[in-house]
Design an enzyme around this catalytic site. Structure first.
Site, PDB file in Angstrom:
ATOM      1  N   PRO A   9       1.586  -1.152   0.152  1.00  0.00           N
ATOM      2  CA  PRO A   9      -0.438  -0.432  -0.004  1.00  0.00           C
ATOM      3  C   PRO A   9       0.801   1.292   0.236  1.00  0.00           C
ATOM      4  O   PRO A   9       1.956   1.613   0.698  1.00  0.00           O
ATOM      5  CB  PRO A   9      -0.926   0.044   0.886  1.00  0.00           C
ATOM      6  CG  PRO A   9      -1.286  -2.099   1.572  1.00  0.00           C
ATOM      7  CD  PRO A   9       0.248  -1.982   1.078  1.00  0.00           C
TER       8      PRO A   9
ATOM      9  N   CYS B 243       0.535   5.755  -0.024  1.00  0.00           N
ATOM     10  CA  CYS B 243      -0.308   6.740  -0.733  1.00  0.00           C
ATOM     11  C   CYS B 243      -0.335   7.465  -1.397  1.00  0.00           C
ATOM     12  O   CYS B 243       0.806   7.935  -1.862  1.00  0.00           O
ATOM     13  CB  CYS B 243      -0.392   7.482   0.818  1.00  0.00           C
ATOM     14  SG  CYS B 243      -1.083   6.518   1.840  1.00  0.00           S
TER      15      CYS B 243
ATOM     16  N   TYR C  36       0.156   4.712  13.274  1.00  0.00           N
ATOM     17  CA  TYR C  36      -1.022   5.141  12.985  1.00  0.00           C
ATOM     18  C   TYR C  36      -1.799   4.902  14.139  1.00  0.00           C
ATOM     19  O   TYR C  36      -1.076   4.090  15.017  1.00  0.00           O
ATOM     20  CB  TYR C  36      -1.741   5.044  11.756  1.00  0.00           C
ATOM     21  CG  TYR C  36      -0.865   5.565  10.647  1.00  0.00           C
ATOM     22  CD1 TYR C  36      -0.687   6.728  10.441  1.00  0.00           C
ATOM     23  CD2 TYR C  36      -0.165   4.820   9.634  1.00  0.00           C
ATOM     24  CE1 TYR C  36      -0.288   7.311   9.302  1.00  0.00           C
ATOM     25  CE2 TYR C  36       0.033   5.085   8.561  1.00  0.00           C
ATOM     26  CZ  TYR C  36       0.429   6.655   8.434  1.00  0.00           C
ATOM     27  OH  TYR C  36       1.233   7.318   8.002  1.00  0.00           O
TER      28      TYR C  36
END
Length: 364
Positions: free
Chosen positions: A23, A25, A181
């Site tokens: 993943p 961003c 996070y």
């Protein structure tokens, strides 16, 4: 057949090879919606031969976005937009995956090319939430500590996003509990100073991750795999570490998690990371051995022979590439050539398969 190009079975889903798009961003959404950039970006990586193509982290709530430009999955318009990419990824023979996330105290941050730190409300930012009212760093917005109702709302948001991911056609779901996070913030004693059932002991600090994983496993069909990305260490004394990661992996295995994606860091600006080729592979190897759970290795994996060795030595079951695939979207095709494996090319590009794939493309 090399290890890198052997299929990987995760429940009822078969990855055609052991190469996954990590993943990444893109900071290119408005109101969390995917657009043409996401279709071309993800579609091109699927054309390049990766077996598993993850979207970037998709925020389960608007306030869970890393930046105002982040992708989201809190409404059906977002799910419908992502379905277009899902369809294209599948058409290339790859498996579409989505990473569900909440940025916690690192939310409302500037896109990398726009600045650093927190975006002020006047510029489209917001006050983030966290386990404790501790900012990520000096100059960052002080987050609001989640109360019990807020924690329950986060759990429900992950559940709702998982349902929307299924509606969009995703075949793999990953829970983002890494990189500083929200879920990682609950795990680490450096960011979690709560005194209730979600803070203090290892059992309490891991509670939110376990509750979300358990809820999602109940939602997902039996044949679809559930992955979790963790930061195996904070790289800070007194923080989350590899011993705790192994213990968490054992808990995740019991809850029905199918693979742990092993990254590290991101929680504290005080981290001191020992960078080097494959520097996080030992984390994946130890968790795989001691927890008896498949793992993914990620971080400075750049060469086909390196990726093949990781798998051949039993250090991981899957390799995830990020920046190398931005430099070289067709890296899997080069890897196949380098390892002497014939793999299918898109029919539209088949005439190029007879020639040589560049051994290395210019770095950007």
């Amino acid at each position: 057949m090399t290890n890198l190009f052997r299929p990987l079975q995760l429940r009822g889903v078969t990855l055609p090879n052991r190469i996954a798009v990590s993943p990444m961003c893109q900071y290119s959404s408005q109101d969390g919606l995917p657009n043409d950039w996401h279709l071309v970006h993800l579609g091109g990586l699927a054309q390049g031969g990766a077996g598993l193509v993850f979207t970037e982290a998709a925020a389960v709530l608007p306030e869970g976005r890393i930046s105002p430009e982040d992708l989201g999955l809190w409404n059906m318009a977002q799910a419908e937009g992502l379905a277009h990419s899902v369809h294209f990824i599948k058409a290339q023979g790859a498996v579409p995956g989505i990473q569900l996330a909440h940025a916690g105290r690192k939310a409302s941050a500037f896109a990398p090319w726009k600045g650093s730190g927190s975006v002020p409300p006047a510029a489209g930012g917001w006050t983030p939430v966290a386990p404790s009212a501790l900012p990520f760093d000096a100059g960052w917005t002080v987050p609001t500590a989640l109360d019990e109702a807020g924690i329950l709302a986060v759990i429900e948001a992950f559940m709702d996003a998982a349902r929307k991911a299924l509606a969009a056609g995703f075949q793999v779901i990953e829970v983002h509990a890494a990189h500083g996070y929200l879920l990682h913030q609950f795990l680490s004693p450096l960011s979690n100073q709560r005194t209730d059932a979600y803070g203090g002991s290892f059992e309490n600090r891991t509670r939110l991750v376990r509750e979300i994983v358990g809820a999602l496993r109940n939602i997902l069909p039996e044949e679809l795999p559930l992955l979790v990305r963790i930061s195996a260490t904070d790289w800070v004394d007194g923080g989350w570490d590899l011993d705790q990661s192994v213990a968490l992996a054992l808990e995740l295995k019991a809850l029905g998690v199918d693979l742990v994606d092993c990254s590290s860091g991101g929680l504290s600006p005080l981290q001191k990371i020992a960078l080097g080729p494959g520097y996080q592979v030992p984390f994946a190897a130890r968790i795989r051995t001691e927890a008896g759970l498949p793992t993914g290795a990620v971080g400075l994996i750049t060469e086909p022979e390196q990726a093949e060795q990781i798998l051949a030595e039993g250090a991981a079951d899957l390799v995830l590439l990020a920046r190398q695939l931005l430099r070289e979207p067709r890296w899997p095709l080069r890897a196949a050539q380098a390892l002497g494996v014939e793999v299918p090319w898109p029919a539209q590009y088949a005439r190029a398969a007879k020639g040589s794939v560049p051994l290395r493309q210019p770095r950007v």
